[in-house]
Design an enzyme around this catalytic site. Structure first.
Site, PDB file in Angstrom:
ATOM      1  N   PRO A   2     -22.403  17.475 -21.633  1.00 47.81           N
ATOM      2  CA  PRO A   2     -22.283  17.099 -20.307  1.00 47.81           C
ATOM      3  C   PRO A   2     -21.388  18.461 -19.688  1.00 47.81           C
ATOM      4  O   PRO A   2     -20.276  18.949 -20.152  1.00 47.81           O
ATOM      5  CB  PRO A   2     -21.154  16.112 -19.966  1.00 47.81           C
ATOM      6  CG  PRO A   2     -21.335  15.546 -21.216  1.00 47.81           C
ATOM      7  CD  PRO A   2     -21.609  16.263 -22.256  1.00 47.81           C
ATOM      8  N   GLU A   3     -22.036  19.126 -18.871  1.00 53.80           N
ATOM      9  CA  GLU A   3     -21.425  20.205 -17.695  1.00 53.80           C
ATOM     10  C   GLU A   3     -21.483  19.858 -16.624  1.00 53.80           C
ATOM     11  O   GLU A   3     -21.439  18.666 -16.129  1.00 53.80           O
ATOM     12  CB  GLU A   3     -22.143  21.747 -18.125  1.00 53.80           C
ATOM     13  CG  GLU A   3     -22.300  21.871 -19.671  1.00 53.80           C
ATOM     14  CD  GLU A   3     -23.180  23.019 -19.841  1.00 53.80           C
ATOM     15  OE1 GLU A   3     -23.502  23.895 -19.047  1.00 53.80           O
ATOM     16  OE2 GLU A   3     -24.013  23.241 -20.989  1.00 53.80           O
ATOM     17  N   HIS A  93     -20.021   2.615 -30.169  1.00 54.95           N
ATOM     18  CA  HIS A  93     -18.834   3.520 -30.191  1.00 54.95           C
ATOM     19  C   HIS A  93     -18.245   3.570 -28.628  1.00 54.95           C
ATOM     20  O   HIS A  93     -17.578   4.214 -27.997  1.00 54.95           O
ATOM     21  CB  HIS A  93     -19.444   5.075 -30.100  1.00 54.95           C
ATOM     22  CG  HIS A  93     -19.974   5.385 -31.500  1.00 54.95           C
ATOM     23  ND1 HIS A  93     -19.331   5.278 -32.426  1.00 54.95           N
ATOM     24  CD2 HIS A  93     -21.394   5.481 -32.014  1.00 54.95           C
ATOM     25  CE1 HIS A  93     -20.008   5.471 -33.545  1.00 54.95           C
ATOM     26  NE2 HIS A  93     -21.242   5.612 -33.354  1.00 54.95           N
ATOM     27  N   ARG A 112     -19.064  10.940 -31.080  1.00 55.04           N
ATOM     28  CA  ARG A 112     -18.238  12.071 -31.513  1.00 55.04           C
ATOM     29  C   ARG A 112     -16.752  12.130 -31.251  1.00 55.04           C
ATOM     30  O   ARG A 112     -16.176  12.949 -31.741  1.00 55.04           O
ATOM     31  CB  ARG A 112     -19.178  13.374 -31.300  1.00 55.04           C
ATOM     32  CG  ARG A 112     -20.319  13.629 -32.080  1.00 55.04           C
ATOM     33  CD  ARG A 112     -20.890  14.921 -32.054  1.00 55.04           C
ATOM     34  NE  ARG A 112     -22.352  14.263 -31.864  1.00 55.04           N
ATOM     35  CZ  ARG A 112     -23.377  15.341 -31.779  1.00 55.04           C
ATOM     36  NH1 ARG A 112     -22.831  16.705 -31.647  1.00 55.04           N
ATOM     37  NH2 ARG A 112     -24.674  14.974 -31.574  1.00 55.04           N
TER      38      ARG A 112
END
Length: 274
Positions: A2-3, A93, A112
């Site tokens: 994500p940017e 997650h 992550r």
DNA sequence: CCCCTATCCTGAGGGC
DNA sequence: TGCCCTCAGGATAGGG
């Protein structure tokens, strides 16, 4: 990953999905995701509060609450903020869940765990250094040639390194730096202080262009980016160079070159970018 | 000041 | 089918 365009897409969707909603119950399975204050007290801090507006600064999401405090979220590499039915199956997650007064649930999911969450006033978040000082917003009126020149003119570092630095321009990352450099015809490996005025002007033009198009396409789902509804964006289909090392340039057919610059995989066209 | 590297972390993909 | 290795990278810290 994500940017700015992906985070902006999430911010816009969240604004519609959670503004005005009251938080009924909060559970935190992974308190270490919460960087400030202690994640174990997040439920008591949030429960009963109502979401107001949703802001974005660079790649940071800021969910305003009626107390005036904010829930800060950075998605890292693989983070997701999802809005789903409270009864929906919980993914492997999912680390934080907040049930809302409309039967939905806001969930933070991150395989992550590079993402982070924090809570407090804007001042407290800054003082705790979980919300760093960020540079100019490239989609704002403040993004001028003067601003960009201040980031590029004096330094000897590469264009890639300078644009990755969030203190200069906020919200750019590996994908959109390579894309903007391609559109501007500038190699990301170039030293900033050696750029011509023309090249700096081309970057000023290219950066918002690339970002605006990506926002219109609801972001690039190149890794496992998903929006608030767990849907993919479509901008990955329009990427010119990112992830295309060794493949022919769409413009001239030259084989795209892949290097490592500033510790990041960097792809450019040796013919179109000089 | 700036670069490089390690750190955090999991899943995907290649080789065997 | 499965195991091991490498790679992906945003932000940050530490060394050169």
């Amino acid at each position: 990953m994500p940017e700015l365009p992906e985070v902006e897409t999430v911010a816009r969707d969240l604004r519609a999905a959670v503004s005005g909603r009251r938080i009924e119950h909060v559970s935190v399975d992974r308190p270490d995701i919460v960087r400030f204050p202690d994640g174990r007290i997040l439920p008591e801090l949030l429960t009963g509060q109502r979401f107001e507006n949703v802001d974005r600064r660079g790649k940071y999401l800021l969910l305003e609450l009626d107390s005036g405090d904010e829930l800060m979220v950075h998605l890292g590499m693989t983070g997701h903020l999802l809005v789903c039915d409270a009864d929906a199956p919980v993914a492997k997650h999912t680390h934080i869940r907040a049930s809302l007064d409309d039967g939905n649930e806001l969930r933070f999911d991150d395989a992550r765990r590079f993402g982070r969450v924090a809570y407090g006033s804007r001042e407290a978040l800054t003082a705790a250094r979980v919300l760093p000082k960020l540079g100019v917003e490239p989609l704002s009126d403040a993004f001028s040639q003067e601003q960009l020149d201040a980031v590029l003119r004096k330094t000897t570092r590469t264009v890639k390194a300078a644009l990755l630095d969030q203190k200069g321009v906020a919200g750019l990352g590996n994908i959109y730096i390579d894309e903007a450099c391609f559109l501007a015809g500038v190699r990301p490996t170039r030293r900033c202080h050696r750029l011509t005025r023309r090249e700096r002007a081309a970057l000023l033009d290219a950066i918002p262009r690339v970002l605006t198009a990506a926002v219109a396409n609801r972001g690039s789902s190149v890794d496992d980016y998903r929006d608030v509804w767990n849907a993919r964006g479509s901008n990955q289909e329009r990427l010119q160079v990112y992830g295309r090392g060794g493949l022919p340039c769409f413009v001239c057919g030259t084989t795209l070159r892949r290097t490592t610059t500033a510790g990041r995989t960097t792809v450019y066209c040796p013919h179109c970018q000089r």
